[in-house]
Design an enzyme around this catalytic site. Sequence first.
Site, PDB file in Angstrom:
ATOM      1  N   LYS A   1      54.210  37.851  30.742  1.00  0.00           N
ATOM      2  CA  LYS A   1      53.193  36.810  30.861  1.00  0.00           C
ATOM      3  C   LYS A   1      53.884  35.459  30.730  1.00  0.00           C
ATOM      4  CE  LYS A   1      49.489  39.521  30.926  1.00  0.00           C
ATOM      5  NZ  LYS A   1      48.455  39.480  31.976  1.00  0.00           N
TER       6      LYS A   1
ATOM      7  N   ASP B   1      53.273  37.076  35.316  1.00  0.00           N
ATOM      8  CA  ASP B   1      51.823  36.913  35.463  1.00  0.00           C
ATOM      9  C   ASP B   1      51.398  35.655  34.713  1.00  0.00           C
ATOM     10  OD1 ASP B   1      49.102  37.112  35.713  1.00  0.00           O
ATOM     11  OD2 ASP B   1      48.899  38.982  34.580  1.00  0.00           O
TER      12      ASP B   1
ATOM     13  N   GLU C   1      52.206  36.851  39.854  1.00  0.00           N
ATOM     14  CA  GLU C   1      50.795  37.224  39.768  1.00  0.00           C
ATOM     15  C   GLU C   1      49.955  36.023  39.336  1.00  0.00           C
ATOM     16  OE1 GLU C   1      50.187  40.701  37.358  1.00  0.00           O
ATOM     17  OE2 GLU C   1      48.008  40.536  37.448  1.00  0.00           O
TER      18      GLU C   1
ATOM     19  N   ASP D   1      45.088  38.524  41.288  1.00  0.00           N
ATOM     20  CA  ASP D   1      44.405  39.272  40.229  1.00  0.00           C
ATOM     21  C   ASP D   1      43.031  38.636  40.033  1.00  0.00           C
ATOM     22  OD1 ASP D   1      43.425  40.455  37.951  1.00  0.00           O
ATOM     23  OD2 ASP D   1      45.157  40.091  36.699  1.00  0.00           O
TER      24      ASP D   1
ATOM     25  N   LYS E   1      41.835  45.937  39.757  1.00  0.00           N
ATOM     26  CA  LYS E   1      41.402  46.264  38.395  1.00  0.00           C
ATOM     27  C   LYS E   1      40.011  46.867  38.463  1.00  0.00           C
ATOM     28  CE  LYS E   1      43.739  43.246  35.160  1.00  0.00           C
ATOM     29  NZ  LYS E   1      43.930  41.813  34.950  1.00  0.00           N
TER      30      LYS E   1
HETATM   31 MG    MG Z   1      46.996  39.649  35.702  1.00  0.00          MG
END
Ligand code: MG
Length: 369
Positions: A163, A188, A213, A238, A262
């Site tokens: 992240k 991400d 991402e 995403d 997701k």
């Molecule tokens: Mg994500």
Amino acid sequence: MRIEQVDLIHVQVPLVEPFRISTASVDVKDAIICRVRSEGIVGIGESSPMSGSFYSADTPESCIDALKKLLIPRLLGREISGPQEFHDVMADVPGNFFAKSGLEMALWDLEARRLETPLYELLGGAGGEIPSGVAIGIYDTLDALLHRVETFLSHGYARVKIKIKPGWDVEPVSEIRRVFGDIPLMVDANAAYSLADARVFQELDEFHLTMFEQPFPGHALDDLATLQSMIETPICLDESAETLESIQRAVSIDAGRIVNIKLQRVGGLGPAVTIHDYCIAHDVPVWCGYMPELGVSTAYGIHLSTLPGFTVPGDIEPSLRWFIDDITDPLIEMSSPGKIAVPDLPGIGFELDAKKVEKYKVWEESFRG
Ligand code: MG
């Protein structure tokens, strides 16, 4: 199938350590288990919001409210032909994807158990094993991050995702490349940047990551397309990939070249398969995202990931990577280094562990039709 009973069980399982991303931090995992009964068969699903505003606006409270007031009343006592009909029944209820996915999943489990077939067969997927990629949060120091990367690489994960946020981006990537070399690596941002930060991604472009991402907010498709025109690394959608329509628009303007599907964000398996089919027809690789979720929702991700468009390792990870425990029997575990076996049992192939559900339960209510 006639829907005779729905049970909602709110559970909370502590995380092994707090999970920090660009927007927030969380240390307890909330989930609303949805247990649906029809003609002597029980299917289980999981509505898996995070507390606060960690990933989306969906919270445990908002999901319980939607399930009780909007979704369960439309389903209870109704005769439906199968899980595909769920979205027709809910057509007049906009949004509420996290709540919908818990109920919809349970119908898929019910249907697969009724047909005595593994869920992946019902979806058109294959069995075997799926690759498991690790997602690593934000830490106070580079040493703490590098230590996690080393540990997870020793577990065999198929790729590493970290992240990032402004001030925690180029340096951690550079350090990981320096220490661990050419490992499959991606970042991400959880929408933490804007086009004014394009230079950060131009710098990151030099490190040959597998993808960036969600650099910008979900709605900023035009800016994402501009960024994509400035860099080689593919952008992965995403937060922008909430509906098929938003993905179609993004793909048509080259705002994203990979899609993270997701289950919770899109409202269940039906929409996920539709998005998968669109992406495969447009040569857009997909992978299964994860927030993380408890074992029930994770099981659906495992089955979904066997569809042919899932050509990139996803985020699906073993239960104990994130949580001190889990509520499924068995737990989600690696079957070989960096891989998770797809169960060949009827339905999702996992059961609720009644003792653990009792242990982590904070609230329960049953509805009969
Ligand atoms: Mg994500």
